[in-house]
Design an enzyme around this catalytic site. Structure first.
Site, short mmCIF file in Angstrom:
data_model
loop_
_atom_site.label_atom_id
_atom_site.label_comp_id
_atom_site.label_asym_id
_atom_site.label_seq_id
_atom_site.Cartn_x
_atom_site.Cartn_y
_atom_site.Cartn_z
N ASN A 1 -6.18 -2.58 -7.12
CA ASN A 1 -6.68 -3.43 -6.03
C ASN A 1 -7.12 -2.54 -4.88
O ASN A 1 -6.98 -1.33 -4.93
CB ASN A 1 -5.62 -4.46 -5.61
CG ASN A 1 -4.36 -3.79 -5.10
OD1 ASN A 1 -4.38 -3.14 -4.06
ND2 ASN A 1 -3.26 -3.92 -5.83
N ASP B 1 0.20 -8.37 -9.61
CA ASP B 1 1.04 -9.48 -10.10
C ASP B 1 1.19 -9.44 -11.61
O ASP B 1 2.19 -9.89 -12.15
CB ASP B 1 0.43 -10.81 -9.67
CG ASP B 1 0.59 -11.03 -8.17
OD1 ASP B 1 1.64 -10.64 -7.64
OD2 ASP B 1 -0.36 -11.56 -7.54
N PRO C 1 7.47 -7.61 -12.56
CA PRO C 1 8.66 -7.99 -11.78
C PRO C 1 8.27 -8.15 -10.31
O PRO C 1 7.47 -7.37 -9.80
CB PRO C 1 9.61 -6.80 -11.97
CG PRO C 1 8.75 -5.67 -12.42
CD PRO C 1 7.59 -6.27 -13.15
N ASP C 2 8.82 -9.17 -9.67
CA ASP C 2 8.57 -9.36 -8.23
C ASP C 2 9.67 -8.62 -7.48
O ASP C 2 10.81 -9.10 -7.39
CB ASP C 2 8.55 -10.86 -7.90
CG ASP C 2 8.11 -11.10 -6.47
OD1 ASP C 2 8.46 -10.28 -5.59
OD2 ASP C 2 7.41 -12.10 -6.24
N ILE C 3 9.33 -7.46 -6.96
CA ILE C 3 10.34 -6.56 -6.37
C ILE C 3 10.92 -7.18 -5.10
O ILE C 3 12.13 -7.15 -4.86
CB ILE C 3 9.75 -5.16 -6.08
CG1 ILE C 3 8.91 -4.70 -7.28
CG2 ILE C 3 10.84 -4.16 -5.78
CD1 ILE C 3 7.99 -3.53 -6.98
N PHE D 1 5.20 -8.64 3.01
CA PHE D 1 3.86 -8.83 3.56
C PHE D 1 3.19 -9.91 2.73
O PHE D 1 3.48 -10.05 1.54
CB PHE D 1 3.05 -7.52 3.48
CG PHE D 1 3.30 -6.59 4.64
CD1 PHE D 1 4.53 -5.99 4.82
CD2 PHE D 1 2.29 -6.33 5.57
CE1 PHE D 1 4.77 -5.14 5.88
CE2 PHE D 1 2.52 -5.48 6.64
CZ PHE D 1 3.76 -4.88 6.80
N LYS E 1 5.75 -18.70 1.22
CA LYS E 1 6.10 -17.47 0.49
C LYS E 1 7.45 -16.93 0.97
O LYS E 1 8.25 -16.46 0.17
CB LYS E 1 5.00 -16.42 0.73
CG LYS E 1 5.01 -15.29 -0.23
CD LYS E 1 3.75 -14.44 -0.12
CE LYS E 1 2.56 -15.02 -0.87
NZ LYS E 1 1.37 -14.19 -0.77
N LYS F 1 10.39 -16.42 -1.73
CA LYS F 1 10.88 -15.09 -2.08
C LYS F 1 12.29 -14.85 -1.56
O LYS F 1 12.99 -13.99 -2.06
CB LYS F 1 9.94 -14.01 -1.53
CG LYS F 1 8.49 -14.21 -2.01
CD LYS F 1 7.92 -12.95 -2.59
CE LYS F 1 6.48 -13.14 -3.00
NZ LYS F 1 6.02 -12.08 -3.88
#
Ligand code: CTP
Length: 398
Positions: free
Chosen positions: A208, A276, A303-305, A323, A337, A341
């Protein structure tokens, strides 16, 4: 904050020497004593009289001044300070320091000193980027020299890029951090930054547009407040800051392992633009064009750290900050979000292409906490980082 501290200030011969007059004033305002030393070339840019008037001390300038030697020998002079600061640190001074040359008072003091040394480099962008200077910089960092700057921007020579000396207040902040006055002294902060690269095959990857600029600025601002920073970075285009522990990774899974390995921490700040998804099975051979049609890529979620660290049952950092890069309904999406999260704060930014924020120098930030949303005016990423670092320091002090 610098009361009772003595700075041995070595002024190099560069146009940025004019900023040193303001720097001396700022250091004196904070209670520091300044012993100035000027190289021969520095005298072409500032006069010993103005330096001495602001420092309210004698200016030392020549190794072979026997009167000075009788008063105070160069070995003793090199040891009277809590910190030796070289500003501006020219390419020539850096080269002398890196090789241990000692052919004038300034370089002899630098070789003889046993106190911490900090340099504020300033030079033309090509000189800064030259392999020789970068080699010298690496040597100096390995020798334990602290480095502040250089900043990027327009230069006196008309070129643009890294090479401008740090502003006096930035240098003061770096000195305060080094001498132990910073608000985050004794705190450990993990910062993620940059993009991740998710391999498709050995030569191709999904990436990205994140440059790593905001995460890098934040790590530098936290360091300047005295924090011990573990900087976990994907392949960013902006170089990592000096004076932090740099852990380089490529993929989201590597980033997760590096973050978990860097804990425990007092705070964890997730500024990375983590992919993602990754390709379910990356090919270990280069995918070739065939007559049988286009390759089919299937994806799996990374994995969503941020979620994982926010929801750690044990050892969760006291402050977890995410962020949110959004293009629509910034506050609404970022607020959702934060809840999803489980982090404490979300720093939301509008990355729709017309803002020019992704990869640019500025950021327009809304800080979302349990108290609601607070929109900051659009400002440089360095300024956003400083403001955020101050808030983090205040939160950890509570
Ligand atoms: N993040 C993370 N690990 C991931 C994805 C994101 O740690 N696998 C972190 C980012 O560093 C950032 C925050 O989560 O702090 C939000 O990232 P963002 O990409 O904006 O959110 P997403 O989780 O991707 O949500 P959405 O796709 O709905 O925008």
């Amino acid at each position: 904050m610098l009361a009772g501290k003595r700075i041995l200030l070595i002024i190099g011969g560069g146009i940025a020497a004019y900023k040193v007059l303001d720097l001396i004033r700022r250091l004196r305002e904070r209670g520091a004593a300044v012993t100035p030393v000027m190289t021969r070339a520095a005298g072409q840019f500032v006069t010993p009289l103005s330096v001495s008037a602001l420092a309210e001390e004698k200016v030392y300038s020549d190794l072979f001044d026997l009167t000075d030697e009788a008063e105070m020998g160069h070995i003793q002079l090199s040891r009277v300070a809590d910190l030796v600061l070289v500003a501006p640190a020219t390419a020539d001074l850096m080269a002398k320091m890196a090789t241990g040359a000692a052919d004038d008072l300034a370089s002899t003091l630098l070789l003889a000193t046993d106190t911490p040394v900090m340099i504020a480099p300033a030079m033309n962008v090509r000189m800064w980027q030259h392999a020789a200077t970068q080699r010298n910089l690496a040597t100096l960092l390995a020798d334990g020299v602290r480095v502040t700057g250089p900043n990027e921007g327009g230069m006196a020579c008309g070129e643009f890029g890294p090479g401008r000396m740090s502003e006096p207040l930035e240098i003061v902040a770096a000195i305060e951090a080094t001498l132990g006055g910073g608000a985050l002294q004794g705190k450990h902060v993990v910062v993620t930054s940059g993009p991740t690269h998710e391999p498709i095959d050995p030569v191709r990857y999904i990436a990205n547009r994140s440059s790593g600029a905001q995460g890098t600025a934040l790590a530098a601002a936290l360091r300047d407040l005295g924090a011990q920073v573990s900087f976990v970075t994907g392949p960013a285009t902006v170089p990592p800051p000096a004076g932090v522990e740099v852990i380089t990774v490529d993929t989201a899974r590597e980033m997760r392992a590096a973050v978990l390995g860097a804990l425990p921490a007092d705070a964890a700040i997730f500024a990375a633009a983590v992919a993602d998804w990754r390709v379910a099975v990356a090919s270990d051979r280069k995918i070739k064009k065939t007559k049988d049609g286009l390759p089919q890529l299937s994806f799996v979620e990374n994995p969503d750290i941020l979620s994982e660290v926010s929801q750690m049952p044990e050892g969760r950092p006291a402050l977890v900050v995410g962020f949110a890069a959004e293009t629509d309904d910034v506050v609404k999406n970022a607020t959702a979000k934060r809840a999803r999260k489980g982090c404490d704060w979300i720093v939301a930014n509008d990355v729709s292409p017309e803002t020019g924020i992704m990869g640019g120098d500025e950021n327009a930030v809304t800080l979302i906490t349990s108290d609601g949303a607070e929109t900051w005016e659009r400002m440089g990423k360095t300024q956003v980082a400083r403001q955020l670092a101050d808030r983090i320091a205040a939160a950890l002090a509570d």
